[in-house]
Design a protein around this motif. Structure first.
Motif, PDB file in Angstrom:
ATOM      1  N   PHE A  36     -56.964  54.571-126.560  1.00  0.00           N
ATOM      2  CA  PHE A  36     -56.717  53.215-126.068  1.00  0.00           C
ATOM      3  C   PHE A  36     -56.630  53.285-124.552  1.00  0.00           C
ATOM      4  CE2 PHE A  36     -53.414  50.038-124.719  1.00  0.00           C
ATOM      5  CZ  PHE A  36     -54.250  48.942-124.794  1.00  0.00           C
ATOM      6  N   LEU A  37     -57.573  52.624-123.871  1.00  0.00           N
ATOM      7  CA  LEU A  37     -57.582  52.609-122.411  1.00  0.00           C
ATOM      8  C   LEU A  37     -56.623  51.513-121.952  1.00  0.00           C
ATOM      9  CD1 LEU A  37     -61.392  53.121-121.712  1.00  0.00           C
ATOM     10  CD2 LEU A  37     -59.585  54.822-122.074  1.00  0.00           C
ATOM     11  N   HIS A  38     -55.471  51.943-121.484  1.00  0.00           N
ATOM     12  CA  HIS A  38     -54.347  51.047-121.180  1.00  0.00           C
ATOM     13  C   HIS A  38     -54.490  50.497-119.764  1.00  0.00           C
ATOM     14  CE1 HIS A  38     -50.533  49.231-121.319  1.00  0.00           C
ATOM     15  NE2 HIS A  38     -49.780  50.242-120.934  1.00  0.00           N
ATOM     16  N   LEU A  39     -54.983  49.273-119.676  1.00  0.00           N
ATOM     17  CA  LEU A  39     -55.283  48.617-118.403  1.00  0.00           C
ATOM     18  C   LEU A  39     -54.221  47.571-118.088  1.00  0.00           C
ATOM     19  CD1 LEU A  39     -57.697  48.368-116.272  1.00  0.00           C
ATOM     20  CD2 LEU A  39     -58.414  46.386-117.643  1.00  0.00           C
ATOM     21  N   SER A  40     -53.879  47.429-116.817  1.00  0.00           N
ATOM     22  CA  SER A  40     -52.935  46.379-116.419  1.00  0.00           C
ATOM     23  C   SER A  40     -53.686  45.063-116.234  1.00  0.00           C
ATOM     24  CB  SER A  40     -52.221  46.752-115.117  1.00  0.00           C
ATOM     25  OG  SER A  40     -53.123  46.723-114.025  1.00  0.00           O
ATOM     26  N   LYS A  41     -52.963  43.975-116.349  1.00  0.00           N
ATOM     27  CA  LYS A  41     -53.578  42.658-116.178  1.00  0.00           C
ATOM     28  C   LYS A  41     -54.038  42.464-114.739  1.00  0.00           C
ATOM     29  CE  LYS A  41     -52.913  37.804-117.495  1.00  0.00           C
ATOM     30  NZ  LYS A  41     -51.965  36.788-118.016  1.00  0.00           N
ATOM     31  N   ASP A  42     -53.292  42.985-113.789  1.00  0.00           N
ATOM     32  CA  ASP A  42     -53.678  42.875-112.376  1.00  0.00           C
ATOM     33  C   ASP A  42     -54.984  43.602-112.103  1.00  0.00           C
ATOM     34  OD1 ASP A  42     -51.522  41.310-111.711  1.00  0.00           O
ATOM     35  OD2 ASP A  42     -50.319  42.957-110.904  1.00  0.00           O
ATOM     36  N   GLU A  43     -55.126  44.805-112.679  1.00  0.00           N
ATOM     37  CA  GLU A  43     -56.348  45.575-112.456  1.00  0.00           C
ATOM     38  C   GLU A  43     -57.539  44.899-113.134  1.00  0.00           C
ATOM     39  OE1 GLU A  43     -59.061  48.321-111.104  1.00  0.00           O
ATOM     40  OE2 GLU A  43     -57.033  47.828-110.403  1.00  0.00           O
ATOM     41  N   GLN A  44     -57.318  44.284-114.294  1.00  0.00           N
ATOM     42  CA  GLN A  44     -58.420  43.549-114.920  1.00  0.00           C
ATOM     43  C   GLN A  44     -58.888  42.417-114.003  1.00  0.00           C
ATOM     44  OE1 GLN A  44     -58.128  40.482-118.001  1.00  0.00           O
ATOM     45  NE2 GLN A  44     -59.293  41.837-119.365  1.00  0.00           N
ATOM     46  N   ARG A  45     -57.937  41.732-113.407  1.00  0.00           N
ATOM     47  CA  ARG A  45     -58.274  40.656-112.470  1.00  0.00           C
ATOM     48  C   ARG A  45     -59.138  41.196-111.335  1.00  0.00           C
ATOM     49  NH1 ARG A  45     -56.024  39.286-107.630  1.00  0.00           N
ATOM     50  NH2 ARG A  45     -56.284  37.117-106.935  1.00  0.00           N
ATOM     51  N   ASN A  46     -58.759  42.333-110.766  1.00  0.00           N
ATOM     52  CA  ASN A  46     -59.520  42.927-109.668  1.00  0.00           C
ATOM     53  C   ASN A  46     -60.945  43.270-110.102  1.00  0.00           C
ATOM     54  OD1 ASN A  46     -57.254  42.783-108.029  1.00  0.00           O
ATOM     55  ND2 ASN A  46     -56.616  44.881-108.458  1.00  0.00           N
ATOM     56  N   ARG A  47     -61.092  43.784-111.308  1.00  0.00           N
ATOM     57  CA  ARG A  47     -62.413  44.184-111.787  1.00  0.00           C
ATOM     58  C   ARG A  47     -63.293  42.981-112.113  1.00  0.00           C
ATOM     59  NH1 ARG A  47     -60.916  49.607-115.456  1.00  0.00           N
ATOM     60  NH2 ARG A  47     -59.820  50.679-113.753  1.00  0.00           N
ATOM     61  N   PHE A  96     -54.450  58.173-128.612  1.00  0.00           N
ATOM     62  CA  PHE A  96     -53.998  58.622-127.299  1.00  0.00           C
ATOM     63  C   PHE A  96     -54.043  57.413-126.363  1.00  0.00           C
ATOM     64  CE2 PHE A  96     -55.568  62.363-129.433  1.00  0.00           C
ATOM     65  CZ  PHE A  96     -54.619  63.339-129.114  1.00  0.00           C
ATOM     66  N   ILE A  97     -52.931  57.139-125.719  1.00  0.00           N
ATOM     67  CA  ILE A  97     -52.847  56.002-124.797  1.00  0.00           C
ATOM     68  C   ILE A  97     -53.115  56.523-123.389  1.00  0.00           C
ATOM     69  CG2 ILE A  97     -51.392  54.141-123.918  1.00  0.00           C
ATOM     70  CD1 ILE A  97     -49.855  54.227-126.558  1.00  0.00           C
ATOM     71  N   ILE A  98     -54.234  56.106-122.821  1.00  0.00           N
ATOM     72  CA  ILE A  98     -54.717  56.645-121.549  1.00  0.00           C
ATOM     73  C   ILE A  98     -54.532  55.616-120.434  1.00  0.00           C
ATOM     74  CG2 ILE A  98     -56.711  57.595-120.332  1.00  0.00           C
ATOM     75  CD1 ILE A  98     -55.760  59.324-122.685  1.00  0.00           C
ATOM     76  N   PRO A  99     -53.758  55.928-119.400  1.00  0.00           N
ATOM     77  CA  PRO A  99     -53.650  55.017-118.253  1.00  0.00           C
ATOM     78  C   PRO A  99     -55.048  54.771-117.669  1.00  0.00           C
ATOM     79  CG  PRO A  99     -52.027  56.791-118.107  1.00  0.00           C
ATOM     80  CD  PRO A  99     -52.968  57.165-119.207  1.00  0.00           C
ATOM     81  N   ALA A 100     -55.456  53.515-117.556  1.00  0.00           N
ATOM     82  CA  ALA A 100     -56.860  53.218-117.243  1.00  0.00           C
ATOM     83  C   ALA A 100     -57.071  52.502-115.918  1.00  0.00           C
ATOM     84  CB  ALA A 100     -57.474  52.395-118.378  1.00  0.00           C
ATOM     85  N   ASP A 101     -56.017  52.283-115.135  1.00  0.00           N
ATOM     86  CA  ASP A 101     -56.198  51.575-113.865  1.00  0.00           C
ATOM     87  C   ASP A 101     -57.021  52.376-112.866  1.00  0.00           C
ATOM     88  OD1 ASP A 101     -54.771  49.490-114.866  1.00  0.00           O
ATOM     89  OD2 ASP A 101     -53.114  49.581-113.432  1.00  0.00           O
ATOM     90  N   ASP A 102     -56.956  53.704-112.948  1.00  0.00           N
ATOM     91  CA  ASP A 102     -57.772  54.562-112.085  1.00  0.00           C
ATOM     92  C   ASP A 102     -58.855  55.203-112.959  1.00  0.00           C
ATOM     93  OD1 ASP A 102     -58.142  56.010-109.413  1.00  0.00           O
ATOM     94  OD2 ASP A 102     -57.972  57.698-110.815  1.00  0.00           O
ATOM     95  N   LYS A 103     -60.089  54.781-112.792  1.00  0.00           N
ATOM     96  CA  LYS A 103     -61.166  55.210-113.683  1.00  0.00           C
ATOM     97  C   LYS A 103     -61.409  56.719-113.673  1.00  0.00           C
ATOM     98  CE  LYS A 103     -63.906  50.977-114.165  1.00  0.00           C
ATOM     99  NZ  LYS A 103     -65.260  50.388-114.031  1.00  0.00           N
ATOM    100  N   PRO A 104     -61.524  57.374-112.507  1.00  0.00           N
ATOM    101  CA  PRO A 104     -61.762  58.827-112.531  1.00  0.00           C
ATOM    102  C   PRO A 104     -60.675  59.596-113.284  1.00  0.00           C
ATOM    103  CG  PRO A 104     -62.215  57.950-110.357  1.00  0.00           C
ATOM    104  CD  PRO A 104     -61.563  56.841-111.125  1.00  0.00           C
ATOM    105  N   SER A 105     -59.433  59.180-113.094  1.00  0.00           N
ATOM    106  CA  SER A 105     -58.333  59.864-113.781  1.00  0.00           C
ATOM    107  C   SER A 105     -58.391  59.624-115.284  1.00  0.00           C
ATOM    108  CB  SER A 105     -56.983  59.392-113.219  1.00  0.00           C
ATOM    109  OG  SER A 105     -56.865  59.721-111.850  1.00  0.00           O
ATOM    110  N   ALA A 106     -58.732  58.410-115.689  1.00  0.00           N
ATOM    111  CA  ALA A 106     -58.833  58.096-117.114  1.00  0.00           C
ATOM    112  C   ALA A 106     -59.929  58.937-117.766  1.00  0.00           C
ATOM    113  CB  ALA A 106     -59.115  56.609-117.303  1.00  0.00           C
ATOM    114  N   ARG A 107     -61.051  59.087-117.085  1.00  0.00           N
ATOM    115  CA  ARG A 107     -62.149  59.889-117.627  1.00  0.00           C
ATOM    116  C   ARG A 107     -61.730  61.345-117.770  1.00  0.00           C
ATOM    117  NH1 ARG A 107     -66.025  57.253-113.082  1.00  0.00           N
ATOM    118  NH2 ARG A 107     -66.218  55.155-114.009  1.00  0.00           N
TER     119      ARG A 107
END
Length: 284
Positions: free
Chosen positions: A176-187, A234-245
């Motif tokens: 599960f790519l755990h994204l914040s609402k703020d980061e979704q807005r930015n994207r 696995f819950i993966i912090p997804a706000d930083d793409k390189p780190s999530a990968r």
């Protein structure tokens, strides 16, 4: 890194789990991990006993497509198959909700990636229960017939499905790519601000964004009920793409290593004739 730090267990409350984790060497380290994953997949293919099913879920813009591209860039093209599940087709709706996923499972020796998965059947349909009506289930005649028990029953069947896969030699890993609402807005804004990215934007993205809180509640329930020893989430912090990968690749590598894949040995009869085979080829 301890992969168990990212494994979902017990009751999940996403608001208490960070959406950003920064790994300074993520891009560099990912290159090393890709090579190791590729080598492991080659050995798994040669052995022919196991397959790997990777399930990716996350809110819109969580980075699923780019993660697949970057993590599996070095894997032999014959060794990884990606399926992106969209709205069910007319044919798919004539079968049970797991049918289209079952026929897309990876063969032994291969890695299968589900970009959006069978969990859409207890996620999107839970946010939009009217979608269930198109399945023509005999016991469902209206939205009023669809309650929590209906979805919990489906989750139980999903658990049984994944247990069957595990017992048949499929290693099931769910992210599960755990994204914040703020980061979704930015994207989303990036898709609008950069002309070359405009094609990625859909007005439905904004409609679904308004249902953010409801999606989070549904995710919490399914993560809590369907993360098992044989098919963990696995819950993966997804706000930083390189780190999530990097994190997904690391978890995948560590989990695959547990199975100690081995290339098959030639029969003794063939081994005894290797020198003769070499002579035949050298004397051509």
């Amino acid at each position: 890194m301890n992969v168990n730090d990212y494994k979902a267990s017990g009751e999940i409350y996403l608001r208490n789990i960070p959406t950003k984790e920064f790994k300074s060497e993520a891009k560099k380290e990912l290159k090393k991990l890709r090579k190791e994953i590729s080598e492991l997949q080659d050995t798994m293919y040669a052995e022919g006993k196991y397959s790997v099913l990777i399930c990716l879920q996350g809110m819109d813009t969580a980075g699923k497509d780019s993660l697949i591209r970057e993590v599996f860039k070095d894997v032999n093209a014959r060794g990884v198959v990606v399926h992106s599940f969209k709205v069910p087709t007319e044919l798919e709706l004539k079968h049970d909700f797991l049918w289209r996923h079952y026929i897309a499972l990876p063969a032994r020796g291969k890695i299968g990636v589900f970009n959006r998965t069978h969990y859409e059947n207890v996620l999107v349909t839970r946010v939009h229960p009217e979608y269930i009506l198109s399945e023509n289930i005999p016991s469902i005649t209206s939205v009023e017939d669809i309650d929590d028990r209906f979805y919990h029953d489906r989750m139980n069947r999903i658990n049984q499905f994944e247990k069957h896969l595990e017992e048949s030699g499929t290693i099931v890993l769910k992210f599960f790519l755990h994204l914040s609402k703020d980061e979704q807005r930015n994207r989303l804004l990036r898709r609008l601000n950069i002309p070359e990215k405009n094609w990625k934007f859909s007005t439905s993205d904004l409609k679904e964004r308004k249902l953010w809180d409801k999606y989070q509640v549904c995710y919490e329930d399914l993560l809590s009920r369907t993360s098992t020893d044989y098919a963990p989430w696995f819950i993966i912090p997804a706000d930083d793409k390189p780190s999530a990968r990097y994190l997904v690749a690391m978890v995948l590598l560590e989990e695959m290593k547990k199975y100690n894949f081995k290339e098959p040995r030639l029969s003794q009869k063939v081994l005894d004739q290797i020198d003769d085979f070499k002579k035949q080829l050298n004397n051509e």
